[in-house]
Enzyme design. Structure first.
Site, mmCIF file in Angstrom:
data_model
loop_
_atom_site.group_PDB
_atom_site.id
_atom_site.type_symbol
_atom_site.label_atom_id
_atom_site.label_comp_id
_atom_site.label_asym_id
_atom_site.label_seq_id
_atom_site.Cartn_x
_atom_site.Cartn_y
_atom_site.Cartn_z
ATOM 1 N N ASN A 9 9.119 14.928 12.051
ATOM 2 C CA ASN A 9 9.285 15.882 10.953
ATOM 3 C C ASN A 9 9.478 15.074 9.677
ATOM 4 O OD1 ASN A 9 9.976 17.849 9.141
ATOM 5 N ND2 ASN A 9 12.014 18.236 9.992
ATOM 6 N N TRP A 10 8.410 15.011 8.898
ATOM 7 C CA TRP A 10 8.455 14.167 7.695
ATOM 8 C C TRP A 10 9.328 14.771 6.591
ATOM 9 C CZ3 TRP A 10 2.777 12.229 6.494
ATOM 10 C CH2 TRP A 10 2.366 11.371 7.515
ATOM 11 N N LYS A 11 9.686 16.038 6.730
ATOM 12 C CA LYS A 11 10.392 16.763 5.655
ATOM 13 C C LYS A 11 9.602 16.578 4.340
ATOM 14 C CE LYS A 11 14.656 15.933 8.088
ATOM 15 N NZ LYS A 11 16.059 16.226 8.109
ATOM 16 N N HIS A 95 14.122 25.573 11.320
ATOM 17 C CA HIS A 95 14.848 24.313 11.095
ATOM 18 C C HIS A 95 16.138 24.632 10.336
ATOM 19 C CE1 HIS A 95 15.834 20.302 9.628
ATOM 20 N NE2 HIS A 95 15.051 19.832 10.574
ATOM 21 N N GLU A 97 17.555 23.262 7.968
ATOM 22 C CA GLU A 97 17.444 23.182 6.500
ATOM 23 C C GLU A 97 16.850 24.460 5.938
ATOM 24 O OE1 GLU A 97 15.425 19.397 6.306
ATOM 25 O OE2 GLU A 97 17.239 18.420 7.045
ATOM 26 N N SER A 205 19.183 12.546 14.282
ATOM 27 C CA SER A 205 19.387 11.093 14.164
ATOM 28 C C SER A 205 18.920 10.323 15.405
ATOM 29 C CB SER A 205 20.852 10.787 13.832
ATOM 30 O OG SER A 205 21.201 11.368 12.589
ATOM 31 N N GLY A 226 13.315 13.058 12.568
ATOM 32 C CA GLY A 226 13.215 13.117 11.108
ATOM 33 C C GLY A 226 13.031 11.730 10.527
ATOM 34 N N GLY A 227 14.124 11.132 10.077
ATOM 35 C CA GLY A 227 14.070 9.848 9.376
ATOM 36 C C GLY A 227 13.250 8.782 10.091
HETATM 37 C C1 PEP Z 1 14.984 16.669 11.689
HETATM 38 O O1 PEP Z 1 14.434 16.521 10.617
HETATM 39 O O2 PEP Z 1 14.751 17.677 12.362
HETATM 40 C C2 PEP Z 1 15.885 15.621 12.158
HETATM 41 C C3 PEP Z 1 16.364 15.707 13.368
HETATM 42 O O3 PEP Z 1 16.157 14.629 11.274
HETATM 43 P P1 PEP Z 1 16.855 13.209 11.601
HETATM 44 O O4 PEP Z 1 16.139 12.627 12.785
HETATM 45 O O5 PEP Z 1 16.653 12.400 10.354
HETATM 46 O O6 PEP Z 1 18.294 13.487 11.890
#
Ligand code: PEP
Length: 250
Positions: A9-11, A95, A97, A205, A226-227
């Site tokens: 998930n590049w956001k 999500h 967010e 994470s 995500g990251g």
């Molecule tokens: C996400 O964007 O859904 C996510 C889990 O982010 P991260 O891995 O950065 O916590």
């Protein structure tokens, strides 16, 4: 057998040049890891270019959100038929967010899930509790409700074409990961409420150094990343961890 699945998930990150380089490296890096299905969910404006770049590659792509409406006077929104035109296979719905920053309720999430399915897109339905809800012992109640509202209006059978992601809100982008036991406990709770073949991803994470432990859990079928999906080496290492887990767990 439930296939392992790792989704990036590049956001709201990336640019045309960096996307190209990242995807080139990821496509090379996941070559040979057939036991794991892989996808990236990217910002809308890049879908056309990415569809071109990934045509024929083993890496699928999708979006991070969609409108619950198929068309109409909804300024700024993007519909499921539009995503289909750009070759999307997946779309993230619910999500945290979107729920927290954009006010998406369980009912809106259920409508978006329906809109995706109606066009043959596979929704990746995110559920998860906040830290205060976990501290208050409400984790199961919260994820049960988030799942139930979607299944009440779409039917449990709809899960044949969907993926569930458990994403504890307190672990997203915070560097704080659920322990493998915490993740497994919620996944097992969700497992009892979905179809036997439904894939349940963990998100929050996930990094190369914790992926193996999480993916070793019996009900963790992969990750929503995500990251770490923004760094080719990290994303590939997470896919490699999923491939090793697939070998061990079958
Ligand atoms: C996400 O964007 O859904 C996510 C889990 O982010 P991260 O891995 O950065 O916590």
């Amino acid at each position: 057998m439930r296939y392992r699945f790792v989704v990036g998930n590049w956001k709201m990150h990336g640019n045309r040049a960096s996307n190209r380089a990242l995807l080139e490296a990821v496509v090379k890096g996941i070559d040979g890891l057939e036991a794991v299905e892989c996808a990236v969910c990217v910002p809308f404006p890049y879908l056309g270019e990415i569809a071109g770049q990934l045509a024929g590659a083993r890496l699928a792509w999708g979006a991070q959100n969609l409108s619950e409406h198929a068309q109409g006077a909804f300024t700024g929104e993007v519909s499921a038929p539009m995503l289909v035109e750009f070759g999307c296979r997946y779309v993230i719905v619910g999500h945290s967010e979107r729920r927290q920053l954009f006010g998406e309720t369980d009912c809106v999430v259920a409508a978006k899930y329906a809109a995706a399915l109606a066009q043959g897109l596979k929704p990746i339905l995110c559920v998860g509790e906040t830290l205060s809800q976990r501290d208050a012992g409400q984790t199961e109640e919260v994820v049960e409700r988030q799942l139930r509202v979607v299944l009440d209006s779409n039917g449990k059978k709809s899960l044949e074409n969907a993926v569930v992601a458990y994403e504890p809100v307190w672990a997203i982008g915070t560097g704080r990961t659920a322990t493998q036991e915490q993740a497994q406990a919620v996944h097992a709770f969700l497992r009892a409420r979905v179809l036997p073949e439904t894939r349940i991803l963990y998100g929050g994470s996930v990094k190369p150094d914790n992926a193996a432990a999480l993916f070793a859990m019996p009900d963790v079928d992969g990750g929503l990343i995500g990251g770490a999906s923004l760094v080719a080496g990290d994303f590939i290492a997470v896919v490699q961890a999923a491939a090793r887990a697939a070998q061990r767990k079958g």
